[in-house]
Design an enzyme around this catalytic site. Structure first.
Site, mmCIF file in Angstrom:
data_model
loop_
_atom_site.group_PDB
_atom_site.id
_atom_site.type_symbol
_atom_site.label_atom_id
_atom_site.label_comp_id
_atom_site.label_asym_id
_atom_site.label_seq_id
_atom_site.Cartn_x
_atom_site.Cartn_y
_atom_site.Cartn_z
ATOM 1 C CE LYS A 229 44.874 43.791 31.028
ATOM 2 N NZ LYS A 229 43.814 43.564 31.151
ATOM 3 C CB SER B 163 41.870 38.563 22.003
ATOM 4 O OG SER B 163 41.156 37.729 23.260
ATOM 5 C CD GLU C 294 39.509 35.080 41.447
ATOM 6 O OE1 GLU C 294 40.486 34.315 40.731
ATOM 7 O OE2 GLU C 294 39.368 34.540 42.336
ATOM 8 N N GLY D 262 35.155 31.583 37.516
ATOM 9 C CA GLY D 262 36.377 31.746 37.450
ATOM 10 C C GLY D 262 37.012 31.746 38.914
ATOM 11 C CG ASP E 139 42.303 31.707 38.683
ATOM 12 O OD1 ASP E 139 41.313 31.838 38.707
ATOM 13 O OD2 ASP E 139 43.199 32.014 38.349
ATOM 14 C CB SER F 137 39.199 47.633 35.369
ATOM 15 O OG SER F 137 38.044 46.652 35.780
HETATM 16 C C1 PLP Z 1 42.932 42.661 31.963
HETATM 17 C C2 PLP Z 1 41.859 43.318 33.061
HETATM 18 C C3 PLP Z 1 42.115 43.264 34.201
HETATM 19 C C4 PLP Z 1 42.016 41.871 35.225
HETATM 20 O O1 PLP Z 1 43.247 42.138 35.410
HETATM 21 P P1 PLP Z 1 44.481 41.363 35.755
HETATM 22 O O2 PLP Z 1 45.659 42.543 36.021
HETATM 23 O O3 PLP Z 1 44.727 40.290 35.129
HETATM 24 O O4 PLP Z 1 43.687 40.589 36.710
HETATM 25 C C5 PLP Z 1 40.337 43.601 34.816
HETATM 26 N N1 PLP Z 1 40.107 44.907 34.260
HETATM 27 C C6 PLP Z 1 40.071 44.620 32.879
HETATM 28 C C7 PLP Z 1 38.968 46.199 32.382
HETATM 29 C C8 PLP Z 1 40.943 44.273 32.085
HETATM 30 O O5 PLP Z 1 41.121 44.903 30.296
#
Ligand code: PLP
Length: 326
Positions: free
Chosen positions: A55, A80, A206, A210, A212, A306
């Protein structure tokens, strides 16, 4: 075909903006994982990114594109989770303020981490107050620019740099597995993948509770669900975005789901075999590969890990669970 919110050029420009600031995270492989899946897996370690998740890429890219006046006034976010920390850190690097609206009952560690990056935390009661209303009022009163967690072209383009780097590091890939919440990471990654390796299958993953995104692709419209009950707290979104959905609809091949037990199994694999701390949401793509949720045998597969932000007590408790028998 509708005009998409971002193009590959936007991802390339985002990459230039964040280079030298964001970490160029490693791509790791595991002979054990390859043997277990019969594929060649390439793990893009965004758990080792600054503030512990991809992010930072989107947050920094968004703040970088504000006008000097906007940047001087400061930014705001309601979150959060990892987006809060990404905005707090990015704002500090630009020498501006970040007001982060968080629920009063958010984990103390998350509030502390956001404050640690210099974020000004405003707490609200999630049962009696509306966070969107609070953030919009603060933004109006203090001239702050609100930066959304996924549904913004600059955020999406920034997140896509993770996949761009992965292709540059790993070479051609047949399949790309990407965690999916609101679709910022998946939309940016899909744009990068289509441009760099048009034949690569792009699959979003996903939590089962969830799905969606899966429902939305099938229905051809954005389907909204109640906040899902899952350990993947970064993917507890209720719906895709107005910018992200058309990108996913046009570029993504499939969306699959994994259970919480499969996420825990993947977390245990990364801890035990690869010495990597990966948070539950960060394991979505890998869990799909390990659980055979996507056709990957004999293929070169890119997987985005991620994020790695998980409370240590919770992490220990999850790893200590008796493995599910299924
Ligand atoms: C926010 C997040 C996601 C999902 O990302 P999106 O852009 O909302 O699809 C996946 N893994 C981690 C660790 C995140 O912080």
């Amino acid at each position: 075909m509708t005009q998409l919110a971002i193009s590959f050029t936007d991802v390339v420009e985002a990459h230039r903006r964040i280079s030298g600031v964001a970490h160029h995270t490693p791509v790791l492989t595991s002979a054990t994982a390859d043997a277990q899946t019969g594929a060649r897996l390439f793990f893009k370690c965004e758990n080792l990114q600054r503030m512990g998740a991809f992010k930072f890429r989107g947050g920094y890219n968004a703040i970088a594109q504000l006008s000097p006046e906007q940047r001087a006034a400061g930014v705001a976010a309601f979150s959060s989770g990892n987006h809060a920390q990404a905005i707090a850190l990015s704002a500090r690097l630009f020498g501006t303020r970040a007001v982060i609206v968080m629920p009063k009952d958010a984990p103390a560690a998350k509030i502390a981490a956001t404050r640690g990056y210099g974020g000004e935390v405003v707490l609200y009661d999630r049962y009696t107050e509306d966070r969107q209303e609070i953030s919009q009022r603060l933004a109006r009163e203090q001239g702050l620019t609100l930066i959304p967690p996924f549904d913004h072209p600059h955020v999406m383009a920034g997140q896509g740099t993770a996949a761009k780097e992965l292709f540059e590091q790993a070479g051609p890939l047949d399949v790309l597995l990407v965690p999916l919440g609101g679709g910022g990471l998946l939309s940016g990654s899909a744009v990068a993948a289509r441009a760099m390796h048009p034949g690569c299958k792009i699959i979003g993953v996903e939590p089962e509770a969830g799905n969606d995104g899966q429902q939305s692709l099938r229905a051809g419209r954005i389907v909204e669900i109640r906040t899902p009950d899952t350990i993947a707290d970064g993917a507890q979104t209720q719906h895709l975005g107005h910018y992200t959905f058309p990108v996913l609809q046009q570029l993504v091949d499939d969306i699959v789901t994994v259970s919480d037990a499969q996420l825990v199994e993947a977390m245990r694999f990364f801890a035990g075999r690869m010495k990597l701390v990966v948070e539950p949401t960060g394991c979505l793509g890998a869990a799909a590969a390990f659980a055979g949720k996507a056709p990957i045998a004999g293929k070169r597969v890119g997987i985005i890990l991620s994020g790695g932000n998980v409370d240590m007590a919770r992490y220990a408790a999850l790893l200590g669970q008796v493995p599910a028998q299924d």
